[in-house]
Design an enzyme around this catalytic site. Structure first.
Site, PDB file in Angstrom:
ATOM      1  N   THR A   1       0.863  -1.183   0.000  1.00  0.00           N
ATOM      2  CA  THR A   1       0.000   0.000   0.000  1.00  0.00           C
ATOM      3  C   THR A   1       0.893   1.225   0.000  1.00  0.00           C
ATOM      4  O   THR A   1       1.565   1.518   0.993  1.00  0.00           O
ATOM      5  CB  THR A   1      -0.930   0.005   1.218  1.00  0.00           C
TER       6      THR A   1
ATOM      7  N   VAL B   1      -3.746  -5.349  -1.338  1.00  0.00           N
ATOM      8  CA  VAL B   1      -4.629  -6.424  -0.887  1.00  0.00           C
ATOM      9  C   VAL B   1      -5.205  -6.094   0.486  1.00  0.00           C
ATOM     10  O   VAL B   1      -4.675  -5.263   1.217  1.00  0.00           O
ATOM     11  CB  VAL B   1      -3.885  -7.771  -0.831  1.00  0.00           C
TER      12      VAL B   1
ATOM     13  N   THR C   1      -8.113   3.207  -3.939  1.00  0.00           N
ATOM     14  CA  THR C   1      -9.205   2.450  -3.333  1.00  0.00           C
ATOM     15  C   THR C   1      -8.784   1.864  -1.997  1.00  0.00           C
ATOM     16  O   THR C   1      -9.542   1.911  -1.019  1.00  0.00           O
ATOM     17  CB  THR C   1      -9.662   1.340  -4.293  1.00  0.00           C
ATOM     18  N   LYS C   2      -7.580   1.319  -1.938  1.00  0.00           N
ATOM     19  CA  LYS C   2      -7.098   0.741  -0.674  1.00  0.00           C
ATOM     20  C   LYS C   2      -6.956   1.818   0.398  1.00  0.00           C
ATOM     21  O   LYS C   2      -7.322   1.609   1.566  1.00  0.00           O
ATOM     22  CB  LYS C   2      -5.753   0.044  -0.896  1.00  0.00           C
ATOM     23  N   LEU C   3      -6.454   2.990   0.026  1.00  0.00           N
ATOM     24  CA  LEU C   3      -6.308   4.069   0.999  1.00  0.00           C
ATOM     25  C   LEU C   3      -7.667   4.526   1.516  1.00  0.00           C
ATOM     26  O   LEU C   3      -7.839   4.758   2.724  1.00  0.00           O
ATOM     27  CB  LEU C   3      -5.554   5.244   0.372  1.00  0.00           C
TER      28      LEU C   3
END
Length: 293
Positions: free
Chosen positions: A116, A141, A190-192
């Site tokens: 990330t 992930v 999106t992960k953040l």
């Protein structure tokens, strides 16, 4: 140096026979990356590993995985090179540093960033990779080591359609679902957003339990009720399991959540977009965890 393996649609070649497995390299064999790499090996992909610490390779001694002396040596033996290290500096060092992945990966290969990191880090890597005919896919992930071991991680992918599809059979060894969000960097964004929302939910869950305690409502019973009601969340379960406080969460994950909040705030500031209430709530949680942004 041999060229990359051309991977046809999963499970089939032009002659209708079983497809050759993609050769995979993997860097970052920690609590999450280790189970991911094992799933790749067990699925039959020829796999080469590199690790800074020899101890990280010991769990693979009973597998078919090979080991390499440098990331470049690893990359020379693979078509898809997966990176699952901690932060931006580590990713850039492993990919573009001396004896890094780009020194060994043949044209047509793909670098997959599972870490990330800032979306701009992936774009810088893509610029450097393009000069060598290599693609970059950002694919952070979510789910943790146990989910990886069970093949049910969530992969959030960003990048060129063809590059993402080439990696999909590898991702499928440890992930379900695999969501292609769009161009390079969209997986990281999106992960953040996901991680900052989780952090914000920690603050609201801890605040609700604290308020209930102040009003003489037993926090354990309150958490039990909310877990079956419309106010439930994954964060509530984590806070309740920690006795209603964020101290234990801060010890385990405070620094990583702080990093992700800082990254998202930087992206929002650069775009001139107010981060809004989700960041304010996330800041409250980080303060409670003694990891002020």
């Amino acid at each position: 140096m041999s060229g990359p393996t051309v991977t046809p649609p999963p499970g089939e070649t032009s002659g209708g026979t079983s497809a050759a497995k993609t050769r995979v390299g993997f860097v970052g064999l920690g609590s999450q990356g280790g189970p991911m790499a094992r799933r790749i090996v067990e699925a039959g992909h020829p796999t080469t590993l590199w690790a800074r610490r020899p101890g990280s390779l010991e769990p693979f001694a009973d597998t078919a995985a090979k080991t390499a002396g440098t990331p470049a040596e690893m990359a020379a033996d693979c078509d898809v090179a997966c990176v699952c290290v901690v932060d931006d500096a580590d990713v850039e060092q492993v990919v573009t540093g001396e004896n890094g992945i780009l020194e060994g990966l043949a044209a047509g290969g793909v670098v997959v960033v599972h870490s990330t990191v800032h979306p701009d880090t992936c774009r810088r890597l893509a610029d450097a990779a393009a000069a060598r005919g290599v693609s970059v896919v950002d694919a952070p992930v979510s789910g943790g080591g146990q989910a990886a071991a069970e093949g049910r991680l969530l992969v959030m992918a960003g990048g060129d359609d063809a590059a993402v599809e080439r990696c999909r059979p590898v991702f499928a060894t440890y992930a379900d679902p695999i969501v292609h969000l769009g161009p390079l960097g969209s997986g990281q964004l999106t992960k953040l957003l996901n991680n900052v929302l989780f952090t914000a939910n920690l603050a609201t869950a801890a605040g609700a339990l604290a308020l209930g305690r102040s009003l003489d409502v037993d926090p354990d019973r309150l958490a039990e009720v909310i877990s079956h009601g419309s106010g439930t969340s994954f964060a509530l379960g984590r806070v309740a399991a920690a006795g209603g406080t964020l101290g234990p969460m801060g010890e385990r994950a405070g620094a990583l959540l702080q990093k992700d909040a800082r990254l998202l705030a930087t992206v929002a500031d650069a775009a001139g977009v107010p981060a809004g209430p989700v960041m304010r709530a996330a800041d409250d949680a980080l303060d409670l965890m003694e990891h002020r942004r």
